[in-house]
Design a protein around this motif. Structure first.
Motif, PDB file in Angstrom:
ATOM      1  N   HIS A  45       0.875  -1.168   0.000  1.00 35.76           N
ATOM      2  CA  HIS A  45       0.000   0.000   0.000  1.00 35.76           C
ATOM      3  C   HIS A  45       0.915   1.222   0.000  1.00 35.76           C
ATOM      4  N   GLY A  46       0.421   2.347  -0.480  1.00 35.67           N
ATOM      5  CA  GLY A  46       1.269   3.533  -0.447  1.00 35.67           C
ATOM      6  C   GLY A  46       0.554   4.765  -0.960  1.00 35.67           C
ATOM      7  N   ASN A  47       1.348   5.814  -1.169  1.00 36.57           N
ATOM      8  CA  ASN A  47       0.790   7.074  -1.651  1.00 36.57           C
ATOM      9  C   ASN A  47       1.869   7.894  -2.339  1.00 36.57           C
ATOM     10  N   VAL A  48       1.403   8.824  -3.151  1.00 38.71           N
ATOM     11  CA  VAL A  48       2.267   9.851  -3.736  1.00 38.71           C
ATOM     12  C   VAL A  48       1.703  11.191  -3.290  1.00 38.71           C
ATOM     13  N   ARG A  49       2.572  12.034  -2.730  1.00 37.77           N
ATOM     14  CA  ARG A  49       2.146  13.364  -2.302  1.00 37.77           C
ATOM     15  C   ARG A  49       2.987  14.420  -3.019  1.00 37.77           C
ATOM     16  N   TYR A  50       2.324  15.519  -3.385  1.00 37.86           N
ATOM     17  CA  TYR A  50       3.011  16.622  -4.030  1.00 37.86           C
ATOM     18  C   TYR A  50       2.208  17.893  -3.809  1.00 37.86           C
ATOM     19  N   ARG A  51       2.908  19.019  -3.822  1.00 33.82           N
ATOM     20  CA  ARG A  51       2.255  20.309  -3.610  1.00 33.82           C
ATOM     21  C   ARG A  51       2.037  20.990  -4.950  1.00 33.82           C
ATOM     22  N   LEU A  52       0.784  21.408  -5.167  1.00 35.87           N
ATOM     23  CA  LEU A  52       0.436  22.064  -6.421  1.00 35.87           C
ATOM     24  C   LEU A  52      -0.491  23.228  -6.127  1.00 35.87           C
ATOM     25  N   VAL A  56      -1.579  20.437  -0.903  1.00 30.84           N
ATOM     26  CA  VAL A  56      -0.991  19.110  -1.039  1.00 30.84           C
ATOM     27  C   VAL A  56      -1.987  18.169  -1.699  1.00 30.84           C
ATOM     28  N   ASN A  57      -1.573  17.540  -2.772  1.00 32.25           N
ATOM     29  CA  ASN A  57      -2.384  16.536  -3.461  1.00 32.25           C
ATOM     30  C   ASN A  57      -1.855  15.150  -3.116  1.00 32.25           C
ATOM     31  N   GLU A  58      -2.744  14.172  -3.172  1.00 32.96           N
ATOM     32  CA  GLU A  58      -2.338  12.812  -2.814  1.00 32.96           C
ATOM     33  C   GLU A  58      -2.996  11.787  -3.725  1.00 32.96           C
ATOM     34  N   VAL A  59      -2.205  10.813  -4.134  1.00 28.48           N
ATOM     35  CA  VAL A  59      -2.684   9.622  -4.814  1.00 28.48           C
ATOM     36  C   VAL A  59      -2.417   8.446  -3.881  1.00 28.48           C
ATOM     37  N   THR A  60      -3.432   7.669  -3.552  1.00 25.38           N
ATOM     38  CA  THR A  60      -3.234   6.467  -2.756  1.00 25.38           C
ATOM     39  C   THR A  60      -3.319   5.250  -3.670  1.00 25.38           C
ATOM     40  N   PHE A  61      -2.576   4.197  -3.340  1.00 23.64           N
ATOM     41  CA  PHE A  61      -2.540   3.040  -4.230  1.00 23.64           C
ATOM     42  C   PHE A  61      -2.266   1.755  -3.466  1.00 23.64           C
ATOM     43  N   GLU A  62      -2.492   0.639  -4.139  1.00 20.61           N
ATOM     44  CA  GLU A  62      -2.090  -0.666  -3.639  1.00 20.61           C
ATOM     45  C   GLU A  62      -1.725  -1.558  -4.810  1.00 20.61           C
ATOM     46  N   THR A  63      -0.831  -2.505  -4.554  1.00 21.85           N
ATOM     47  CA  THR A  63      -0.269  -3.344  -5.600  1.00 21.85           C
ATOM     48  C   THR A  63      -0.366  -4.811  -5.212  1.00 21.85           C
ATOM     49  N   ALA A  64      -0.562  -5.670  -6.199  1.00 17.02           N
ATOM     50  CA  ALA A  64      -0.456  -7.119  -6.012  1.00 17.02           C
ATOM     51  C   ALA A  64       0.230  -7.703  -7.237  1.00 17.02           C
ATOM     52  N   PHE A  65       1.065  -8.723  -7.023  1.00 15.63           N
ATOM     53  CA  PHE A  65       1.841  -9.290  -8.129  1.00 15.63           C
ATOM     54  C   PHE A  65       2.158 -10.748  -7.825  1.00 15.63           C
ATOM     55  N   SER A 206       9.659  22.803 -10.292  1.00 14.14           N
ATOM     56  CA  SER A 206       9.490  23.285  -8.924  1.00 14.14           C
ATOM     57  C   SER A 206       8.620  22.366  -8.078  1.00 14.14           C
ATOM     58  N   THR A 207       8.172  21.246  -8.654  1.00 12.88           N
ATOM     59  CA  THR A 207       7.288  20.327  -7.929  1.00 12.88           C
ATOM     60  C   THR A 207       8.065  19.104  -7.465  1.00 12.88           C
ATOM     61  N   VAL A 208       7.877  18.747  -6.204  1.00 13.22           N
ATOM     62  CA  VAL A 208       8.524  17.577  -5.627  1.00 13.22           C
ATOM     63  C   VAL A 208       7.467  16.504  -5.367  1.00 13.22           C
ATOM     64  N   PHE A 209       7.673  15.327  -5.933  1.00 13.64           N
ATOM     65  CA  PHE A 209       6.774  14.194  -5.744  1.00 13.64           C
ATOM     66  C   PHE A 209       7.431  13.209  -4.778  1.00 13.64           C
ATOM     67  N   THR A 210       6.709  12.858  -3.716  1.00 10.66           N
ATOM     68  CA  THR A 210       7.217  11.889  -2.750  1.00 10.66           C
ATOM     69  C   THR A 210       6.328  10.657  -2.787  1.00 10.66           C
ATOM     70  N   GLU A 211       6.877   9.572  -3.291  1.00 11.48           N
ATOM     71  CA  GLU A 211       6.152   8.305  -3.419  1.00 11.48           C
ATOM     72  C   GLU A 211       6.613   7.373  -2.306  1.00 11.48           C
ATOM     73  N   SER A 212       5.689   6.944  -1.455  1.00 12.33           N
ATOM     74  CA  SER A 212       6.017   6.091  -0.308  1.00 12.33           C
ATOM     75  C   SER A 212       5.292   4.759  -0.419  1.00 12.33           C
ATOM     76  N   ARG A 213       5.987   3.683  -0.081  1.00  9.77           N
ATOM     77  CA  ARG A 213       5.406   2.340  -0.092  1.00  9.77           C
ATOM     78  C   ARG A 213       5.511   1.732   1.302  1.00  9.77           C
ATOM     79  N   GLU A 214       4.376   1.252   1.791  1.00  6.21           N
ATOM     80  CA  GLU A 214       4.302   0.717   3.142  1.00  6.21           C
ATOM     81  C   GLU A 214       3.590  -0.628   3.124  1.00  6.21           C
TER      82      GLU A 214
END
Length: 233
Positions: A45-52, A56-65, A206-214
């Motif tokens: 599970h995780g998210n991407v956060r960035y300021r626009l 602050v905007n956020e995308v939340t996600f989950e992965t299976a493989f 000028s935009t910083v994207f922080t993608e975190s996986r937990e």
């Protein structure tokens, strides 16, 4: 005389430190590639956060493989205008023996689903709208998804990579590796013990994207039904 000797010794040692950092980074990145190549299954599970525009905007996600190519990536994204943030778009892509699929539901509309030409095309379509998260994990787990195409490079394929220190993410000790990719600075946070990617910090202008996986879970059973249908709810 003593001070001059110290300056000379420091100048001689500095290039060695830089070379050591570069070598360390190369080893860490290589081990991470090998780690993902050896995984039988993967979930997170995780998210991407960035300021626009000041918010602050956020995308939340989950992965299976499940190796070799059963893959599912779901994500949700609120409206970019803060007062409308509760209007959430939900999307998913997945691949199984029947093909590759994309599903999307905009607020207030019926969901739509299509069959794609390939899983690579599904991931390509999801990359921008997931703020890069779909591409990050797909190319880690399936490095041959786009074969030799330059846009199919893994986030581990950094240029001018150097070790940038140690830290912690999600309670896990990590190495921080800095480098360049597609013309912009990128920093990767890779687990010291497990070699798994926990964070990606990307600067685009000028935009910083922080993608975190937990909540990363590896080599556990993943039911085939996970790759068989659109999201519910």
């Amino acid at each position: 005389m003593v001070q001059r000797r110290r300056v000379i010794l420091a100048s001689l040692a500095a290039p060695c430190v830089v070379r050591a950092n570069v070598a360390d980074a190369a080893v860490i990145l290589r081990r991470a590639r090998e780690r993902y190549a050896g995984l039988k299954t993967y979930q997170d599970h995780g998210n991407v956060r960035y300021r626009l525009v000041g918010s602050v905007n956020e995308v939340t996600f989950e992965t299976a493989f499940v190796r070799p190519d059963m893959f599912r990536f779901e994500w949700s994204k609120g409206h970019p205008f803060p007062p409308l943030r509760h209007f959430v778009t939900r999307s998913a892509i997945w691949g199984n023996a029947d093909g590759a699929f994309t599903w999307i539901r905009y607020p207030g509309r019926d969901a739509t689903m299509r069959k794609d030409a390939s899983l690579a095309m599904s991931v390509a379509g999801a990359t921008g709208v997931s703020s890069g998260a779909a591409h990050t994990i797909a190319t880690l787990l399936m490095p041959d998804l786009w074969r030799e195409e330059s846009y199919g490079k893994s986030v581990l394929d950094l240029e001018s990579a150097q070790w940038a220190g140690a830290d912690a993410a999600d309670g896990v000790a990590v190495h921080r590796i800095r480098g360049q990719q597609r013309g912009g600075p990128v920093e990767l946070w890779i687990g010291k013990e497990d070699g798994l990617l926990r964070r990606v910090v990307t600067e685009l202008g000028s935009t910083v994207f922080t993608e975190s996986r937990e909540c990363i879970l590896i080599d556990a059973d993943v039911p085939a039904s996970r790759f068989a249908s659109p999201p519910t709810g």
